[in-house]
Design a protein around this motif. Sequence first.
Motif, PDB file in Angstrom:
ATOM      1  N   ILE A   1       0.833  -1.202   0.000  1.00  8.11           N
ATOM      2  CA  ILE A   1       0.000   0.000   0.000  1.00  8.11           C
ATOM      3  C   ILE A   1       0.869   1.254   0.000  1.00  8.11           C
ATOM      4  O   ILE A   1       0.631   2.184  -0.781  1.00  8.11           O
ATOM      5  N   ILE A   2       1.888   1.281   0.840  1.00  6.18           N
ATOM      6  CA  ILE A   2       2.777   2.453   0.906  1.00  6.18           C
ATOM      7  C   ILE A   2       3.504   2.648  -0.421  1.00  6.18           C
ATOM      8  O   ILE A   2       3.576   3.763  -0.943  1.00  6.18           O
ATOM      9  N   ALA A   3       4.030   1.556  -0.982  1.00  4.33           N
ATOM     10  CA  ALA A   3       4.719   1.645  -2.274  1.00  4.33           C
ATOM     11  C   ALA A   3       3.758   2.092  -3.375  1.00  4.33           C
ATOM     12  O   ALA A   3       4.117   2.909  -4.237  1.00  4.33           O
ATOM     13  N   GLY A   4       2.535   1.569  -3.342  1.00  4.46           N
ATOM     14  CA  GLY A   4       1.534   1.956  -4.345  1.00  4.46           C
ATOM     15  C   GLY A   4       1.178   3.429  -4.264  1.00  4.46           C
ATOM     16  O   GLY A   4       1.098   4.111  -5.289  1.00  4.46           O
ATOM     17  N   TYR A   5       0.982   3.935  -3.033  1.00  2.84           N
ATOM     18  CA  TYR A   5       0.697   5.358  -2.880  1.00  2.84           C
ATOM     19  C   TYR A   5       1.870   6.187  -3.388  1.00  2.84           C
ATOM     20  O   TYR A   5       1.685   7.191  -4.081  1.00  2.84           O
ATOM     21  N   GLY A   6       3.081   5.753  -3.039  1.00  2.00           N
ATOM     22  CA  GLY A   6       4.272   6.480  -3.496  1.00  2.00           C
ATOM     23  C   GLY A   6       4.372   6.504  -5.009  1.00  2.00           C
ATOM     24  O   GLY A   6       4.666   7.549  -5.608  1.00  2.00           O
ATOM     25  N   LEU A   7       4.131   5.370  -5.650  1.00  2.00           N
ATOM     26  CA  LEU A   7       4.185   5.295  -7.105  1.00  2.00           C
ATOM     27  C   LEU A   7       3.128   6.189  -7.743  1.00  2.00           C
ATOM     28  O   LEU A   7       3.411   6.925  -8.703  1.00  2.00           O
ATOM     29  N   LEU A   8       1.911   6.149  -7.211  1.00  2.00           N
ATOM     30  CA  LEU A   8       0.854   7.003  -7.766  1.00  2.00           C
ATOM     31  C   LEU A   8       1.215   8.478  -7.625  1.00  2.00           C
ATOM     32  O   LEU A   8       0.982   9.269  -8.547  1.00  2.00           O
ATOM     33  N   TRP A   9       1.799   8.862  -6.483  1.00  2.00           N
ATOM     34  CA  TRP A   9       2.209  10.264  -6.297  1.00  2.00           C
ATOM     35  C   TRP A   9       3.303  10.630  -7.298  1.00  2.00           C
ATOM     36  O   TRP A   9       3.287  11.735  -7.849  1.00  2.00           O
ATOM     37  N   LEU A  10       4.254   9.729  -7.521  1.00  2.00           N
ATOM     38  CA  LEU A  10       5.321  10.000  -8.495  1.00  2.00           C
ATOM     39  C   LEU A  10       4.764  10.175  -9.901  1.00  2.00           C
ATOM     40  O   LEU A  10       5.325  10.924 -10.703  1.00  2.00           O
ATOM     41  N   LEU A  11       3.686   9.486 -10.195  1.00  2.00           N
ATOM     42  CA  LEU A  11       3.050   9.597 -11.501  1.00  2.00           C
ATOM     43  C   LEU A  11       2.110  10.797 -11.597  1.00  2.00           C
ATOM     44  O   LEU A  11       1.456  11.004 -12.615  1.00  2.00           O
ATOM     45  N   GLY A  12       2.045  11.591 -10.521  1.00  3.06           N
ATOM     46  CA  GLY A  12       1.215  12.790 -10.532  1.00  3.06           C
ATOM     47  C   GLY A  12      -0.227  12.554 -10.128  1.00  3.06           C
ATOM     48  O   GLY A  12      -1.047  13.464 -10.224  1.00  3.06           O
ATOM     49  N   LEU A  13      -0.541  11.357  -9.683  1.00  2.00           N
ATOM     50  CA  LEU A  13      -1.901  11.068  -9.234  1.00  2.00           C
ATOM     51  C   LEU A  13      -1.963  11.285  -7.731  1.00  2.00           C
ATOM     52  O   LEU A  13      -0.981  11.110  -7.023  1.00  2.00           O
ATOM     53  N   ARG A  14      -3.101  11.679  -7.244  1.00  2.00           N
ATOM     54  CA  ARG A  14      -3.249  11.951  -5.813  1.00  2.00           C
ATOM     55  C   ARG A  14      -4.345  11.065  -5.226  1.00  2.00           C
ATOM     56  O   ARG A  14      -5.504  11.469  -5.149  1.00  2.00           O
ATOM     57  N   PRO A  15      -3.960   9.856  -4.827  1.00  2.00           N
ATOM     58  CA  PRO A  15      -4.967   8.976  -4.226  1.00  2.00           C
ATOM     59  C   PRO A  15      -5.439   9.547  -2.899  1.00  2.00           C
ATOM     60  O   PRO A  15      -4.665  10.189  -2.183  1.00  2.00           O
ATOM     61  N   PRO A  16      -6.685   9.320  -2.564  1.00  2.00           N
ATOM     62  CA  PRO A  16      -7.183   9.822  -1.280  1.00  2.00           C
ATOM     63  C   PRO A  16      -6.513   9.074  -0.125  1.00  2.00           C
ATOM     64  O   PRO A  16      -6.220   7.890  -0.231  1.00  2.00           O
ATOM     65  N   ILE A  17      -6.250   9.817   0.961  1.00  2.00           N
ATOM     66  CA  ILE A  17      -5.709   9.184   2.170  1.00  2.00           C
ATOM     67  C   ILE A  17      -6.902   8.942   3.086  1.00  2.00           C
ATOM     68  O   ILE A  17      -7.126   9.656   4.046  1.00  2.00           O
ATOM     69  N   ALA A  18      -7.674   7.953   2.718  1.00  2.00           N
ATOM     70  CA  ALA A  18      -8.857   7.582   3.493  1.00  2.00           C
ATOM     71  C   ALA A  18      -8.990   6.074   3.426  1.00  2.00           C
ATOM     72  O   ALA A  18      -8.936   5.491   2.340  1.00  2.00           O
ATOM     73  N   PRO A  19      -9.150   5.431   4.579  1.00  2.00           N
ATOM     74  CA  PRO A  19      -9.242   3.970   4.569  1.00  2.00           C
ATOM     75  C   PRO A  19     -10.558   3.482   3.974  1.00  2.00           C
ATOM     76  O   PRO A  19     -11.592   4.116   4.129  1.00  2.00           O
ATOM     77  N   LEU A  20     -10.470   2.368   3.288  1.00  2.00           N
ATOM     78  CA  LEU A  20     -11.664   1.706   2.776  1.00  2.00           C
ATOM     79  C   LEU A  20     -12.371   1.010   3.935  1.00  2.00           C
ATOM     80  O   LEU A  20     -11.759   0.722   4.964  1.00  2.00           O
ATOM     81  N   LEU A  21     -13.637   0.705   3.777  1.00  2.00           N
ATOM     82  CA  LEU A  21     -14.381  -0.003   4.820  1.00  2.00           C
ATOM     83  C   LEU A  21     -13.724  -1.339   5.150  1.00  2.00           C
ATOM     84  O   LEU A  21     -13.563  -1.692   6.317  1.00  2.00           O
ATOM     85  N   VAL A  22     -13.308  -2.083   4.121  1.00  2.00           N
ATOM     86  CA  VAL A  22     -12.670  -3.369   4.368  1.00  2.00           C
ATOM     87  C   VAL A  22     -11.347  -3.185   5.111  1.00  2.00           C
ATOM     88  O   VAL A  22     -10.942  -4.032   5.901  1.00  2.00           O
ATOM     89  N   SER A  23     -10.685  -2.057   4.886  1.00  2.00           N
ATOM     90  CA  SER A  23      -9.441  -1.772   5.598  1.00  2.00           C
ATOM     91  C   SER A  23      -9.712  -1.488   7.071  1.00  2.00           C
ATOM     92  O   SER A  23      -8.932  -1.891   7.948  1.00  2.00           O
ATOM     93  N   LYS A  24     -10.815  -0.817   7.350  1.00  2.00           N
ATOM     94  CA  LYS A  24     -11.195  -0.584   8.749  1.00  2.00           C
ATOM     95  C   LYS A  24     -11.508  -1.910   9.439  1.00  2.00           C
ATOM     96  O   LYS A  24     -11.116  -2.132  10.592  1.00  2.00           O
TER      97      LYS A  24
END
Length: 190
Positions: A110-133
């Motif tokens: 998850i951390i690597a995926g968020y980092g990769l998306l940020w490097l690609l200029g995408l801004r994923p939300p920093i909010a947990p999914l229900l299944v993650s909760k």
Amino acid sequence: MSAGDGHDRERVFTLPNIITFARLLAVPATVWLMLAQRLDLAFIIFLLAGISDGVDGFLARRLGLESELGALLDPIADKALLSSVMLLLAWLGLLPVWLAVLVVGRDVMIIAGYGLLWLLGLRPPIAPLLVSKLNTFAQIALAATALCGAGFGWPGQGVLAALVWLAACTTFVSGLAYALGARRMLTEQP
């Protein structure tokens, strides 16, 4: 100093953020107690940290004290505590090693995926999914049960075994959900 800067500073020292900082401090304390074979005290610290996870979020929402810092620190505190405890529980032979690898591997993905998306200029939300909760709850319940069982002799192995499989399933499903969300973001980008 701009008005926005003052507002951001006010959002640092809120009661929910202070509770989250305290949970971060619980990580080395819990690790030390586990290494010192004081699993009874480690259970108590871990339980208080787990309760604080719900309290800080509730207070932030209820009192209108949500902040970007809190949204960032809360999952870091959760991951630091849960990953450390899961690894040590596996090292101490109280949980299966494969489960600790699954839990930590999911978090790294998850951390690597968020980092990769940020490097690609995408801004994923920093909010947990229900299944993650649900997964966080299952992992907290499992770690607390393993610590309580080792420290106080209760509950038995049947409860622990059921929680191992619950945590494993929710860890896998939540990791898959995050991976699919990242894939969707990558395929929908112009």
